[in-house]
Scaffold this motif. Structure first.
Motif, PDB file in Angstrom:
ATOM      1  N   ALA A 167      50.349  15.648 -25.015  1.00 43.21           N
ATOM      2  CA  ALA A 167      50.483  14.449 -25.281  1.00 43.21           C
ATOM      3  C   ALA A 167      50.078  13.542 -24.085  1.00 43.21           C
ATOM      4  O   ALA A 167      49.484  12.239 -24.268  1.00 43.21           O
ATOM      5  N   ASN A 168      50.282  13.907 -22.938  1.00 51.50           N
ATOM      6  CA  ASN A 168      50.111  13.193 -21.575  1.00 51.50           C
ATOM      7  C   ASN A 168      48.970  14.063 -20.990  1.00 51.50           C
ATOM      8  O   ASN A 168      49.322  15.103 -20.499  1.00 51.50           O
ATOM      9  N   ILE A 169      47.968  13.227 -20.422  1.00 53.30           N
ATOM     10  CA  ILE A 169      47.155  13.874 -19.443  1.00 53.30           C
ATOM     11  C   ILE A 169      46.903  12.701 -18.381  1.00 53.30           C
ATOM     12  O   ILE A 169      45.948  11.668 -18.596  1.00 53.30           O
ATOM     13  N   ARG A 170      47.599  12.980 -17.285  1.00 56.88           N
ATOM     14  CA  ARG A 170      47.556  11.903 -16.199  1.00 56.88           C
ATOM     15  C   ARG A 170      46.344  11.935 -15.204  1.00 56.88           C
ATOM     16  O   ARG A 170      46.182  11.171 -14.541  1.00 56.88           O
ATOM     17  N   HIS A 171      45.625  13.379 -15.163  1.00 63.13           N
ATOM     18  CA  HIS A 171      44.700  13.516 -14.232  1.00 63.13           C
ATOM     19  C   HIS A 171      43.609  13.920 -14.795  1.00 63.13           C
ATOM     20  O   HIS A 171      43.362  14.549 -15.765  1.00 63.13           O
ATOM     21  N   GLU A 172      42.474  13.226 -14.283  1.00 61.88           N
ATOM     22  CA  GLU A 172      40.995  13.679 -14.394  1.00 61.88           C
ATOM     23  C   GLU A 172      40.733  14.856 -14.146  1.00 61.88           C
ATOM     24  O   GLU A 172      40.930  15.549 -13.274  1.00 61.88           O
ATOM     25  N   SER A 173      40.101  15.825 -15.204  1.00 63.41           N
ATOM     26  CA  SER A 173      39.347  17.094 -14.802  1.00 63.41           C
ATOM     27  C   SER A 173      38.735  17.111 -13.738  1.00 63.41           C
ATOM     28  O   SER A 173      37.702  16.392 -13.650  1.00 63.41           O
ATOM     29  N   ALA A 238      47.788  31.067  -1.568  1.00 65.82           N
ATOM     30  CA  ALA A 238      46.929  31.806  -2.385  1.00 65.82           C
ATOM     31  C   ALA A 238      46.109  30.937  -3.504  1.00 65.82           C
ATOM     32  O   ALA A 238      44.917  30.997  -3.421  1.00 65.82           O
ATOM     33  N   ILE A 239      47.251  30.116  -3.969  1.00 66.14           N
ATOM     34  CA  ILE A 239      46.500  29.250  -5.129  1.00 66.14           C
ATOM     35  C   ILE A 239      45.611  28.239  -4.454  1.00 66.14           C
ATOM     36  O   ILE A 239      44.642  27.925  -4.956  1.00 66.14           O
ATOM     37  N   ALA A 240      46.077  27.680  -3.043  1.00 66.16           N
ATOM     38  CA  ALA A 240      44.999  26.716  -2.392  1.00 66.16           C
ATOM     39  C   ALA A 240      44.037  27.410  -1.528  1.00 66.16           C
ATOM     40  O   ALA A 240      43.759  26.640  -0.332  1.00 66.16           O
ATOM     41  N   ASP A 241      43.792  28.583  -1.755  1.00 68.26           N
ATOM     42  CA  ASP A 241      42.716  29.172  -0.934  1.00 68.26           C
ATOM     43  C   ASP A 241      41.518  28.228  -0.806  1.00 68.26           C
ATOM     44  O   ASP A 241      41.059  27.618  -1.607  1.00 68.26           O
ATOM     45  N   GLU A 242      41.093  28.072   0.551  1.00 72.02           N
ATOM     46  CA  GLU A 242      39.942  27.345   0.871  1.00 72.02           C
ATOM     47  C   GLU A 242      38.671  27.818   0.014  1.00 72.02           C
ATOM     48  O   GLU A 242      37.722  26.689  -0.446  1.00 72.02           O
ATOM     49  N   GLN A 243      38.436  29.059  -0.484  1.00 71.12           N
ATOM     50  CA  GLN A 243      37.222  29.269  -1.083  1.00 71.12           C
ATOM     51  C   GLN A 243      37.244  28.993  -2.443  1.00 71.12           C
ATOM     52  O   GLN A 243      36.228  29.086  -3.026  1.00 71.12           O
ATOM     53  N   GLY A 244      38.319  28.604  -2.838  1.00 76.51           N
ATOM     54  CA  GLY A 244      38.710  28.191  -4.493  1.00 76.51           C
ATOM     55  C   GLY A 244      38.766  29.292  -5.323  1.00 76.51           C
ATOM     56  O   GLY A 244      38.469  30.521  -4.955  1.00 76.51           O
ATOM     57  N   LEU A 281      48.194  23.593  -7.090  1.00 76.12           N
ATOM     58  CA  LEU A 281      47.457  23.745  -8.272  1.00 76.12           C
ATOM     59  C   LEU A 281      46.558  22.363  -8.216  1.00 76.12           C
ATOM     60  O   LEU A 281      45.411  22.713  -8.691  1.00 76.12           O
ATOM     61  N   ALA A 282      46.807  21.545  -8.056  1.00 69.99           N
ATOM     62  CA  ALA A 282      45.858  20.225  -7.777  1.00 69.99           C
ATOM     63  C   ALA A 282      44.628  20.602  -6.821  1.00 69.99           C
ATOM     64  O   ALA A 282      43.601  20.185  -6.991  1.00 69.99           O
ATOM     65  N   ILE A 283      44.840  21.060  -5.646  1.00 68.66           N
ATOM     66  CA  ILE A 283      43.932  21.692  -4.594  1.00 68.66           C
ATOM     67  C   ILE A 283      43.124  22.387  -5.305  1.00 68.66           C
ATOM     68  O   ILE A 283      41.839  22.394  -5.119  1.00 68.66           O
ATOM     69  N   ALA A 284      43.521  23.624  -5.893  1.00 69.81           N
ATOM     70  CA  ALA A 284      42.835  24.423  -6.708  1.00 69.81           C
ATOM     71  C   ALA A 284      41.918  24.061  -7.623  1.00 69.81           C
ATOM     72  O   ALA A 284      40.772  24.154  -7.952  1.00 69.81           O
ATOM     73  N   ARG A 285      42.252  22.790  -8.511  1.00 68.54           N
ATOM     74  CA  ARG A 285      41.541  22.233  -9.433  1.00 68.54           C
ATOM     75  C   ARG A 285      40.298  21.460  -8.810  1.00 68.54           C
ATOM     76  O   ARG A 285      39.155  21.626  -9.483  1.00 68.54           O
ATOM     77  N   GLU A 286      40.729  21.053  -7.784  1.00 65.88           N
ATOM     78  CA  GLU A 286      39.467  20.075  -6.884  1.00 65.88           C
ATOM     79  C   GLU A 286      38.610  21.194  -6.424  1.00 65.88           C
ATOM     80  O   GLU A 286      37.399  20.870  -6.120  1.00 65.88           O
ATOM     81  N   GLY A 310      45.231  18.071 -14.713  1.00 66.40           N
ATOM     82  CA  GLY A 310      43.835  18.226 -14.773  1.00 66.40           C
ATOM     83  C   GLY A 310      43.027  19.520 -14.965  1.00 66.40           C
ATOM     84  O   GLY A 310      41.880  19.736 -14.686  1.00 66.40           O
ATOM     85  N   LEU A 311      43.932  20.669 -14.938  1.00 63.28           N
ATOM     86  CA  LEU A 311      43.155  21.920 -15.398  1.00 63.28           C
ATOM     87  C   LEU A 311      42.337  21.976 -16.612  1.00 63.28           C
ATOM     88  O   LEU A 311      42.490  20.951 -17.490  1.00 63.28           O
ATOM     89  N   SER A 312      41.347  22.596 -16.691  1.00 55.65           N
ATOM     90  CA  SER A 312      40.381  22.413 -17.780  1.00 55.65           C
ATOM     91  C   SER A 312      40.802  23.295 -18.855  1.00 55.65           C
ATOM     92  O   SER A 312      40.986  22.827 -20.020  1.00 55.65           O
ATOM     93  N   GLN A 313      41.509  24.505 -18.839  1.00 53.06           N
ATOM     94  CA  GLN A 313      41.636  25.213 -20.150  1.00 53.06           C
ATOM     95  C   GLN A 313      43.152  26.176 -19.570  1.00 53.06           C
ATOM     96  O   GLN A 313      43.017  26.596 -18.437  1.00 53.06           O
ATOM     97  N   VAL A 314      43.981  26.324 -20.452  1.00 59.67           N
ATOM     98  CA  VAL A 314      45.177  27.125 -20.243  1.00 59.67           C
ATOM     99  C   VAL A 314      45.500  27.777 -21.400  1.00 59.67           C
ATOM    100  O   VAL A 314      45.598  27.359 -22.440  1.00 59.67           O
TER     101      VAL A 314
END
Length: 798
Positions: A167-173, A238-244, A281-286, A310-314
């Motif tokens: 119902a709520n999506i506050r962040h753009e993908s 690990a989630i925020a790894d620089e390589q993404g 997770l936000a960093i990983a999304r970016e 802002g994740l695309s699919q879960v």
């Protein structure tokens, strides 16, 4: 694409359909209380069934804790005498029947019709129609909306894929903003820790299914003697790894929470809340994270919170999930993903598999998985490589192209070719000696009579050589079937008649002579011994011109003057039978001439007519036979000095009747046009055999090696370095391609390269010795492969 909002308000449900450029439909239906009751009955039967069964999937022992979640809130352990399988099937049937009846209410016909119009517009294309559903409150969201049937005739819809939207999506993908530079998607795997459940099976499934298609580092899991805080920190980092990352897969316990976006069980009694890792997770999304799969229980709140971030699919399991069922789902889901289907279609196909193939074993399991999607993003897919990508993978990179160009230029230079060929033959000589391939029971028929400095102490006339001295040597060699003279008896001298008399006397006893001939470098005219000496009735003239120390003289039926060495071998083969006895018949000079001209054999098994002459035009020596100095001299010829021959009381002890006798100069000033030109610094292999760094190889010894090769019908053909370099480049490019596409792991490639280097080297050495007599270059081709592959391996290691 359609967007459907289903909102329960007291005893009614509001259906709002959105599509196109702001079009919308709004319908209201009463919500049947029976649907809630049937759902609860189904949930109780579902939990009790999976608590009371043992469904083997692998060899791991079953445990009491079979759920990927905390203690189940509803349901109770019932006696085994109750048929929970039957009750579950009945509860599922009643629930789905009531659910479908409710959705077929006439109030929704217009919604069906709008979807049907889109279906007809899609025509015969394979494009699916995506329907995004948002359900509130959570009691409505728990219903199996993915089982909604749109195949009624009134709707005539083609293919509907249902995805959920919170119902709520506050962040753009951020996925569409990330420029993907990764050749392969990166997958982060996090494993919970539970001694009762083996989550390592999930890791094995992931590795086996996607290893060739994605980059999958070792999973993040609780290590022995590590604190929980350290483990949580490791997960966050690990989630925020620089390589993404492109994909996040969690296997472990899960549960819904009201305020923290769900929780993930990472260790016995320890969970990490989604809100705790929201910044990472936000960093990983970016940095490109698109899809997350939580193969754990009760993941509705986890999915909604992640899409909100802002994740695309879960993909999640809405209900408690049996450990074995979760593993079966993962196998099928990843199988479809590896077939390059997107995650939405992969989930649908995996659920269909549970419904059609495993429904008796895992009833109702197909109703559990759900996919949440951000409406603005396309579902994640591991796309097959395009032909352009394949070409780019095969084409050399800049450093490879530079290295390949340098190797090609090196292989094109004749002096470098000769230097490499000399070392190649040296290695072959060492290999022969190490493997005892120099020993033979057969004695050589070649006898060299060396006119050396000691022989000439009492004979001052060297240039030209004294005809009287040669005559004495020839008379001492009476009885030999064939005698070759490695001297150019040109121009005529006053003593020619003396030599001619000696030659005639020996020839009358059955000896055939071959006198050396040479082509003038300036006039290109042939110079022969005078007819008085080289009488056509008992002699032939053979070329003793040496065009290359390492390359053999080619035999051609079109040449007026055949090589001296070839004529000697041809006469011997024609006049000596297989038992080394002199043939009584058919050994006339005329028959020998016909034999040598009509059958210029032995020739190389690889015909040099086109390729070799093409190489000549390009300044190359492609497929030109070489002199095989890897044979030790004592296997090729025996020798005696002219002085010893003249002083020996009984020369017949040499058994000259079975010898090819070759009279050769063996002094430093020997040469036709200038002094010393008949001597060369010996090849490395000859120096190895003589164990002398300054050994000299004479032209006569060169001819002796050729006589040996012709006698044994064995001329070694070296394959050009250039050809093998280009072939090695293809092999190297193929190896890199296999590594990039995960067909071979780095460790295996190292093993294969080392083993391949050894095997190729041994094959080359053995092929040289074998009847094929082919010399494969070793150094440059192997260097080419390693130059191609080694930087890639070092890059992977770093």
């Amino acid at each position: 694409m359609f967007y459907l909002r289903v909102q329960r308000i007291e005893h009614s449900c509001l259906f709002e359909l959105f599509w196109g450029q702001g079009q919308r439909l709004s319908k209201t239906l009463p919500f049947p209380d029976l649907l809630t009751t049937l759902y609860q009955q189904w949930e109780q039967a579902y939990i009790n069934f999976y608590k009371t069964i043992n469904i083997p999937l692998n060899s791991e022992p079953e445990t009491k804790d079979i759920w990927r979640g905390k203690a189940v809130a509803s349901g109770s352990i019932a006696p085994r005498k109750i048929d929970w399988h039957g009750k579950l099937i009945e509860a599922e049937t009643r629930l789905l029947y009531e659910f479908h009846c409710w959705l077929r209410n006439s109030e929704l016909f217009e919604i069906y019709d709008r979807i049907a119009i889109a279906s007809r517009a899609a025509g015969e294309s394979e494009t699916s129609i995506d329907l995004f559903i948002t359900c509130t409150p959570i009691e409505v969201a728990r219903l199996p909306w993915e089982a909604w049937e749109f195949s009624s005739e009134s709707a005539r819809v083609k293919k509907i894929r249902i995805a959920r939207v919170p119902a709520n999506i506050r962040h753009e993908s951020a996925v569409h903003q990330v420029k993907q530079k990764r050749r392969y998607p990166r997958i982060l795997v996090i494993l919970g820790n539970d001694q009762k459940l083996n989550f390592q099976e999930d890791w094995k499934t992931i590795k086996q299914s996607l290893n060739r298609l994605a980059e999958i580092p070792d999973p993040i899991g609780l290590e022995p003697k590590k604190s929980i805080d350290d483990f949580k920190t490791k997960i966050s980092q690990a989630i925020a790894d620089e390589q993404g990352w492109d994909v996040l897969i969690f296997a472990g316990h899960g549960n819904e929470t009201q305020m923290t976006g769900g929780e993930l069980g990472i260790a016995p009694g320890v969970s990490i809340r989604v809100s705790e890792i929201a910044p990472q997770l936000a960093i990983a999304r970016e940095r490109g994270l698109q899809f997350a799969l939580f193969n754990s229980c009760s993941g509705l709140s986890v999915a909604e919170s992640l899409i909100d971030l802002g994740l695309s699919q879960v993909a999640v399991m809405r209900e408690p999930i049996h450990n074995r069922v979760a593993q079966e789902f993962l196998i099928q889901f990843l199988k479809e993903l590896a077939n390059h289907n997107d995650v939405h279609q992969s989930l649908i196909t995996a659920c269909q598999h549970l419904k059609t193939e495993k429904n008796l074993t895992y009833p109702s399991a197909h109703l559990i998985p759900s996919l949440f999607r951000h409406p603005e993003d396309k579902p994640f897919q591991i796309k097959p490589p395009s032909w352009r990508q394949l070409v780019r993978q095969i084409l050399p990179q800049r450093y490879q192209a530079v290295a390949l160009t340098i190797l090609v230029l090196i292989s094109w230079q004749l002096p470098i070719q000769q230097w490499l060929l000399e070392r190649r033959v040296l290695v072959q000589a060492i290999y022969r000696q190490a493997t005892l391939r120099t020993q033979t029971n057969k004695s050589t028929p070649i006898l060299l009579v060396k006119i050396d400095e000691e022989s000439l102490e009492k004979e001052p006339q060297i240039r030209p050589i004294s005809r009287t001295y040669l005559g004495r040597l020839i008379e001492r060699l009476s009885g030999a079937k064939v005698i070759g003279v490695d001297y150019l008896l040109y121009p005529p001298t006053n003593d020619d008649t003396k030599l001619a008399r000696s030659v005639e006397n020996v020839a009358k006893r059955g000896t055939i002579f071959v006198f050396g001939a040479s082509q003038d470098r300036l006039t290109q005219k042939w110079r022969y011994a005078p007819n008085a000496i080289a009488n056509p009735n008992w002699s032939l003239s053979g070329s003793m011109t040496v065009r290359g120390l390492y390359y053999a003289e080619l035999v051609s039926a079109f040449d007026s003057t055949q090589p001296l060495s070839y004529l000697l071998a041809s006469i011997y083969q024609h006049c000596i039978d297989s038992s080394n006895n002199i043939k009584q018949d058919g050994c006339s000079l005329k028959s020998v001439q016909l034999h040598s001209l009509s059958s210029p054999s032995p020739l190389p098994r690889i015909s040099p007519k086109f390729t070799t002459y093409l190489g000549y035009s390009l300044g190359q020596m492609w497929l030109h036979p070489i002199v095989d100095y890897s044979l030790p001299p004592d296997r090729v010829f025996t020798s005696i000095s002219a002085k010893d021959l003249l002083e020996r009381a009984t020369p017949n002890s040499l058994d000259l009747s079975q010898k090819i006798v070759l009279i050769i100069p063996n002094y430093l000033t020997a040469g036709i046009d200038k002094e010393g030109e008949d001597n060369w610094s010996a090849p490395a292999a000859i120096k190895y055999w003589y164990n002398h760094p300054h050994q000299i190889l004479t032209g006569g010894e060169y001819h002796a090696y050729l006589v040996n090769h012709f006698l044994n019908q064995r001329l070694v053909i070296p394959l050009p370095d250039l050809w093998l370099i280009l072939l090695a480049a293809l092999v190297g490019a193929g190896t890199v391609y296999l590594e990039q596409n995960r067909f071979l792991q780095r460790q295996k490639i190292v093993i294969v390269l080392i083993a391949g280097t050894v095997i190729y080297s041994l094959l080359s050495l053995e092929l040289y010795i074998s009847s094929a007599a082919i010399a494969l270059p070793i150094f440059l081709p192997i260097s080419t492969i390693w130059i191609y592959v080694l930087p890639r391996l070092l890059k992977q290691k770093s």
